[in-house]
Each structure stands twice: as C-alpha cells, then as structure tokens.
Design a protein around this motif. Structure first.
Motif, PDB file in Angstrom:
ATOM      1  N   GLY A 152       1.920   1.880  -3.340  1.00  0.00           N
ATOM      2  CA  GLY A 152       0.863   2.214  -4.284  1.00  0.00           C
ATOM      3  C   GLY A 152       0.482   1.093  -5.223  1.00  0.00           C
ATOM      4  O   GLY A 152       0.190   1.339  -6.402  1.00  0.00           O
ATOM      5  N   ASP A 153       0.453  -0.152  -4.731  1.00  0.00           N
ATOM      6  CA  ASP A 153       0.150  -1.314  -5.568  1.00  0.00           C
ATOM      7  C   ASP A 153      -1.113  -2.001  -5.040  1.00  0.00           C
ATOM      8  O   ASP A 153      -1.038  -2.959  -4.265  1.00  0.00           O
ATOM      9  CB  ASP A 153       1.339  -2.283  -5.550  1.00  0.00           C
ATOM     10  CG  ASP A 153       1.203  -3.399  -6.574  1.00  0.00           C
ATOM     11  OD1 ASP A 153       0.073  -3.668  -7.020  1.00  0.00           O
ATOM     12  OD2 ASP A 153       2.241  -4.018  -6.912  1.00  0.00           O
ATOM     13  N   PRO A 154      -2.307  -1.558  -5.462  1.00  0.00           N
ATOM     14  CA  PRO A 154      -3.548  -2.115  -4.916  1.00  0.00           C
ATOM     15  C   PRO A 154      -3.758  -3.592  -5.216  1.00  0.00           C
ATOM     16  O   PRO A 154      -4.372  -4.306  -4.419  1.00  0.00           O
ATOM     17  CB  PRO A 154      -4.644  -1.254  -5.558  1.00  0.00           C
ATOM     18  CG  PRO A 154      -4.005  -0.643  -6.765  1.00  0.00           C
ATOM     19  CD  PRO A 154      -2.566  -0.481  -6.435  1.00  0.00           C
TER      20      PRO A 154
ATOM     21  N   ILE B   9      -4.207   3.536   0.169  1.00  0.00           N
ATOM     22  CA  ILE B   9      -4.460   3.682  -1.267  1.00  0.00           C
ATOM     23  C   ILE B   9      -5.785   4.404  -1.524  1.00  0.00           C
ATOM     24  O   ILE B   9      -6.355   4.307  -2.603  1.00  0.00           O
ATOM     25  CB  ILE B   9      -4.411   2.317  -1.986  1.00  0.00           C
ATOM     26  CG1 ILE B   9      -5.362   1.306  -1.349  1.00  0.00           C
ATOM     27  CG2 ILE B   9      -2.994   1.782  -2.002  1.00  0.00           C
ATOM     28  CD1 ILE B   9      -5.416  -0.021  -2.094  1.00  0.00           C
TER      29      ILE B   9
ATOM     30  N   ALA C 197       0.830  -1.202   0.000  1.00  0.00           N
ATOM     31  CA  ALA C 197       0.000   0.000   0.000  1.00  0.00           C
ATOM     32  C   ALA C 197       0.866   1.253   0.000  1.00  0.00           C
ATOM     33  O   ALA C 197       0.567   2.225  -0.701  1.00  0.00           O
ATOM     34  CB  ALA C 197      -0.931  -0.007   1.216  1.00  0.00           C
TER      35      ALA C 197
END
Length: 337
Positions: free
Chosen positions: A168-170, A217, A165
């Motif tokens: 920034g990698d959902p 996020i 998170a």
C-alpha cells in the motif's frame, strides 16, 4: 608406492571429462526451451525441462574438470529455474518455491550473480502472491544488490513495484516503475539476455506488471494506461515473438481497470479474446487476475446488471477448465484451488 598410487589416481581423475559438444548441446536445448516458453503449454515445458535437468545430473559425475562442473551447475540451476516458472504457471506455488531454492543450491557455489538475482526476484514474486509482502521486499532488495544488466534491473524494479503495491505504498510504486523505465538495455548478462526467453523481461512484460501494480492500489486510470501500453507493445511483435501469456494477463488487467472506472461494457468487450484461450494456456497468473475481475463484478454498482452476472458465470466456467489440471504428477505437488 604411495607416489605411484597418487600419480595413477590423478591421471585417472584428469582423464574424466565431457566433450565440449555434450555441454554445448545441453545449453542449446535449454536455451531453445526458454526462448519458446511463450509458445508452448506450461505442462509441456515442465516435462521437457525436467528431462534436460535429469540429463545434466547424470552428466555431472562424468567430469572432474572444474570448468565443466561449473557449467553443468549453471545449466542445472537454469533448468530448475525454468521448472519453477512452469510450476507457477500451472498453479503450484509450493513446487515453484522448492524448485527456485534448488536452482539457488546449484548456483550459489559458483557465485553466478545473474541467476541468483533472478531466483531472488522469483522468491519475492512467490512471497507476495502468497500474502507475504514484507518477506517479498527482503528478497527483492537482496536481489537488486546483485543485478547488473538492464533486463535484470527492469525485472526487479517491476517486482519491487508490485511488492510496494501489496504494502500500500503508492509513492514507492511510482519510484520503482520509473526506475524500471530508466534502465540501460545495452548492459547484458548471460542469463537474462543470452539465455533469454522466459528469463528475459521485455518492455511489454514490464508494462503489464505496471498495470497490475496500479490495480493493487486501486488506481484505475494509471492501470488502464499501463495495460493498454502493454497490449500495444505486444501487437508490435511478430507471431513468433508474441507472448500469449503477457497479452492475456494484460487484457485481464485492463478489464479490471475498466471495471474500477465503472465501464462494464468496455470490460466485457476487452475480455472477449481471453475466453477463446484453450485450457492448456490458461495459466495461473491469468486465472488469478480473472478472479479479481469476478470479485469486482459483485460491487454494488455492478452486481445488479444482468451483463455482470453473466460475465461472472462465464469467468467461473473458464477458470474451472485450466492448465492447472495438466501438471505432471499433480497430486504430488498439491495444486492450489
């Protein structure tokens, strides 16, 4: 003469040992402290864990039996790990990292995988709190290679989700959170489960952490769902089992999620119980979450509302009087602001 001296020294060395009761008492004391961690102020935990660690260190030269030495090394590592948790809750991330490394120094020589994995997770947590998510990912991946129990895996998947998170990698957040829910709770180890307490990772703690991951996020809907679930699970516990820390941190996350969904009235109502918390229980994780709430109150959609201004002032006052000021030896550990 040489043979006689060697035999004499060997006899003296072999006779140096501790009674089983001595080690058992230390283990019982440490387990009791870990399992009551959620009921006591972090500063009190810090003082008691340091006392136990000092006692263990004094006992180490009194035995030459490898089995007893290994047990003492494990207990010393666990005492340092507990100190690391308390230091973090009291706002000293530098001290927490140093104490985690000390725990590793004790247990790497005895190859105790569960505690090594716990320490790796803690180093990951400290790294992403300090704005080093790439380093956090390295720590958590190494730790996941050592984890065997369901509790250890749940904790590390949850920490990995928070790490992704921060990056920034959902998609990876979703993957790790699903993996955390699919672990086998019946597979246990002697650190996360048998010692347990602060070293465990309950389902409500995992749900709380999931809420924090979704917030990072900016997914308000999933954050509300996860944080609400965490609070529901907390409320199923008896008063003795309930973790105030998890409950209050999940509450702060829920309030922030409600603000992301532009529901100021709901956030104000949600935060009510938090403001009743005595200063010694206002740990760093909660203070950091409330800072996120405070920042969200300044967005254009909210900052003109009198209720938002008043809530922001209340949060500032609440954060000034906290557990951070109660860390024994505070100047030595350079508490963060």
């Amino acid at each position: 003469m040489t043979a006689h001296d060697a035999a004499s020294h060997a006899g003296d060395a072999a006779s140096m040992s501790l009674t089983p009761e001595t080690i058992s008492l230390l283990r019982t004391q440490l387990r009791g402290l870990a399992r009551t961690y959620h009921q006591k102020p972090a500063a009190e935990i810090f003082v008691k864990a340091r006392s136990i660690r000092d006692t263990i260190e004094r006992r180490m030269p009194l035995t030459h039996r490898p089995g007893q030495s290994s047990e003492l090394f494990l207990l010393a590592g666990q005492a340092c790990a507990l100190l690391a948790s308390a230091a973090f809750d009291l706002g000293s991330q530098d001290a927490s990292e140093t104490l985690t490394m000390a725990a590793l120094a004790y247990v790497r020589p005895i190859d105790h995988a569960p505690l090594i994995a716990w320490c790796g997770g803690n180093l990951a947590l400290l790294a992403y709190w300090d704005g080093r998510p790439a380093e956090a990912l390295e720590h958590v991946k190494a730790a996941q290679g050592l984890a065997t129990s369901g509790t250890a895996k749940r904790r590390l998947h949850s920490i990995a989700a928070r790490t992704y998170a921060h990056l920034g990698d959902p998609d990876r957040v979703q993957y790790e959170l699903q993996a955390a829910e699919q672990v086998d709770p019946d597979i246990r180890d002697d650190h996360h489960d048998d010692m347990g307490g602060e070293f465990g990772f309950s389902v409500e703690r995992a749900a709380m952490s999931a809420g924090s991951s979704w917030l990072l996020i900016q997914d308000g809907a999933n954050a509300v769902q996860a944080s609400t679930r965490a609070l529901g699970l907390v409320q199923t516990r008896t008063p003795e089992q309930r973790s105030v820390k998890v409950e209050m941190e999940a509450t702060a996350d829920l309030a922030l999620a409600q603000l992301l969904n532009a529901d100021l009235a709901a956030a104000i109502a949600t935060l009510g119980p938090v403001f009743d918390l005595p200063p010694e229980q206002r740990v760093d994780g909660l203070l950091s979450r409330l800072l996120g709430v405070r920042n969200q109150l300044t967005v254009p959609a909210l900052h003109r509302h009198n209720e938002a201004v008043e809530l922001g002032h209340h949060i500032e006052g609440f954060r000034r009087d906290s557990a951070r000021s109660t860390l024994p030896g505070a100047p030595r550990y350079q508490l963060g602001s």
